[in-house]
Design an enzyme around this catalytic site. Structure first.
Site, PDB file in Angstrom:
ATOM      1  CG  HIS A 281      52.840  52.850  67.585  1.00 42.16           C
ATOM      2  ND1 HIS A 281      52.954  51.533  67.181  1.00 42.16           N
ATOM      3  CD2 HIS A 281      53.568  53.577  66.699  1.00 42.16           C
ATOM      4  CE1 HIS A 281      53.719  51.480  66.104  1.00 42.16           C
ATOM      5  NE2 HIS A 281      54.101  52.707  65.790  1.00 42.16           N
TER       6      HIS A 281
ATOM      7  NE  ARG B 252      52.415  48.176  62.436  1.00 39.42           N
ATOM      8  CZ  ARG B 252      51.999  49.425  62.321  1.00 39.42           C
ATOM      9  NH1 ARG B 252      51.168  49.750  61.344  1.00 39.42           N
ATOM     10  NH2 ARG B 252      52.396  50.360  63.167  1.00 39.42           N
TER      11      ARG B 252
END
Length: 583
Positions: free
Chosen positions: A232, A248
């Site tokens: 990740h 995000r």
């Protein structure tokens, strides 16, 4: 002592609870038990933050979700499994709604959805940024309505029992007392999660040590696609705690040390003030983690005592949005990084997060061993291929946990054993395992080898050889090193010989399986001589569909050696093509 149930679910996280509920719904007359290393609400499912993907909008379609998943997985996904997954995910999320899951809402009262990496439409349901916690709590509350489901909380399953090729139970040890018990079953479902703890820097909880993978592997079931380890792109340095992709999705930017949105340099599109689907920060996780490595090689990351980092910038989102949609992110940053993302940049770096590989199953969770099923991150069905898209894992554990539960219920109803008790072969296996556990408890070791040292060396080997980028010589060396670690493990001792919550014994039992799983990871990576998704070989930089559009299957022989083969990918509608993002 011996207990008996129709079905035993090993693991009390999201997949395990959903499987148990499905069994109770399918056939209330079956005797079901859950064996879990921890109390169910301490399972790692609670750590999932961002959301769960399912098609519910009029502007979306099952085909689009399926294509996003298949292309995101670099065409290594079995498309029949993907089609089943996207078709059943919506009703699973609606079912959770009916059971009381507090999904976040739009002002008009409808369920809110957010964008997520690699998805071309807004289809990710969420409960602020604590989706996994609320999902697991909802499942646990639902399970409690089935009072006949027995729970073995804080029990560790150490081996599966196999009679004439069929799985018929397990041996487990109660952590609180050291009591060893044989638990017979007509069917067993493995839902123990992934194996992130074979790496030193991971988002995974300490309990995620690949237990279910090792149980199946040693019983004779193959592991599939173990070389595909997801990094990740946004973990907090030092702790490895995840900063959810939702940060995000809500508009966060990734910046290098110069304050530059560097993803625009890696074929992920051009920067825009607002998040754009399948572009920049909403690209797939493998591409974003690979971009970090390139930035580091260019000298554009920031050195810290805990490794190089880039920055996640949330400041422009404002306190109101962060507190409404990302409250847990703010809490984590304050508690573990001592910063406030409302006014400060968040240092992040790639971190091991998820295993695309696992126990080989069909679309109903059945393994190659009759009577043995698997679901969730323990299993490889395979809907994730070479790279999982964010927000697909929670609906996956619901869909395939339910499928495995229903399939196991049907199998158990057709194969219920008589009251004769276990066969002589099963009794012998159980006695042998009980004697082994007693010997492990009294281990004094030779030569001063320590479990913690062997585990640390294994993690260092995996980090070096099975990182974001790999190469043949390093993988070859890693295979040899893990073999040596297995030899060292055989001579290691423990200091604690008590029976009450003996964490040193638990660590020893975990490490035994972790070494087998680690060997499968590096051996699979060595054999796959191409670059695809999360498996990037610097010595084979291109994808090779001619030779490797296939799943890696690793079998463990009785002497511990590995046999590697390949299984063709199931393609139903979408032939392999280019992965295109940012355009």
């Amino acid at each position: 002592m011996t207990a008996q149930h129709n079905i035993v679910v090993i693991g009390g996280g999201g997949a395990g609870l959903r499987a148990a509920i499905a069994i109770a719904e399918t056939n209330p007359h079956l005797d079901v038990a859950i064996v879990s290393k921890v109390y169910p609400m301490r399972s790692h499912t609670v750590s999932a933050e961002g959301g769960a993907a399912a098609v519910t909008g009029d502007d979306d379609s099952l085909d689009e979700h399926a294509h996003d998943t298949v292309s995101g997985g670099d065409w290594l996904c079995d498309q029949d499994a993907v089609e089943a997954f996207v078709a059943e995910a919506p009703k699973e999320l609606v079912q959770l709604e009916h059971w009381g899951c507090p999904w976040s809402r739009k002002p008009d009262g409808r369920v809110a959805v957010r964008p997520f990496g690699g998805m071309k439409k807004l289809r990710t349901w969420f409960a602020a940024d604590k989706t996994g916690f609320h999902l697991l709590h909802t499942l646990f509350q639902r399970l409690l309505t089935y009072s006949d489901v027995m729970r073995y909380d804080e029990w560790f399953a150490t081996t599966l029992l196999v009679d004439d090729g069929r799985v018929c139970g397990l041996v487990a040890i109660e952590l609180a007392t050291g009591r060893i018990e044989t638990i017979l079953a007509d069917a067993v479902i493995l839902c123990t999660g992934g194996c992130g703890r074979v790496f030193p820097f991971t988002t995974n909880a300490n309990i995620k040590t690949g237990d279910g993978m090792a149980l199946a592997f040693r019983a004779g079931a193959p592991l599939k696609d173990m070389e595909f380890v997801q990094y990740h792109p946004t973990g907090l340095p030092f702790t490895g705690i995840l900063i959810t992709e939702a940060a995000r999705a809500e508009g966060g930017w990734l910046l290098n040390k110069d304050g530059y949105r560097y993803l625009q340099d890696y074929d992920l599109g051009k920067p825009t003030p607002e998040p754009r689907l399948r572009s920049m920060e909403l690209g797939p996780r493998d591409r974003l983690s690979q971009a970090f490595v390139h930035e580091h090689n260019k000298g554009r990351t920031v050195d810290t005592p805990y490794g190089p980092v880039v920055y996640l910038d949330l400041r422009h989102l404002g306190a109101d949005l962060i507190d409404a949609k990302l409250p847990f992110v703010r809490e984590l940053c304050r508690d573990y990084q001592h910063i406030d993302p409302v006014v400060e940049l968040v240092p992040v770096r790639p971190v091991v997060h998820y295993m695309m590989g696992g126990v080989h199953t069909d679309i109903n969770g059945a393994t190659t061993l009759p009577g043995l099923y698997a679901a969730g991150e323990t299993a490889c069905v395979s809907i994730n291929g070479a790279n999982r898209l964010g927000s697909n894992s929670l609906p996956e554990l619901l869909v395939f946990g339910a499928r495995a539960g229903r399939a196991a219920a049907d199998y158990a109803a057709r194969h219920q054993k008589s009251d004769r008790g276990p066969s002589s072969a099963v009794r012998a296996q159980a006695r042998t395992e009980a004697l082994r556990l007693e010997r492990e408890l009294s281990r004094h070791g030779q030569g001063g080898e320590r479990i913690a040292d062997i585990r640390a060396d294994m993690q260092a080997t995996l980090e070096s050889a099975a990182g974001i980028y790999r190469d043949g010589p390093t993988l070859t060396k890693a295979v040899e090193e893990i073999r040596v670690l297995q030899e060292r493990f055989a001579t290691a001792g423990i200091d604690d010989h008590s029976r009450t919550f003996n964490t040193e014994l638990t660590a020893l039992l975990e490490l035994s399986g972790m070494l087998d799983v680690a060997l499968a990871i590096v051996e699979s990576g060595l054999r796959r001589e191409e670059s695809r998704g999360a498996h990037q070989r610097t010595d084979f930089p291109n994808r090779d569909d001619e030779h490797f559009l296939a799943h890696t299957l690793v079998h463990r022989e009785s002497d511990g050696t590995l046999r590697v083969g390949y299984l063709p990918v199931t393609i139903t509608r979408w032939p392999p093509g280019e992965r295109v993002y940012g355009r």
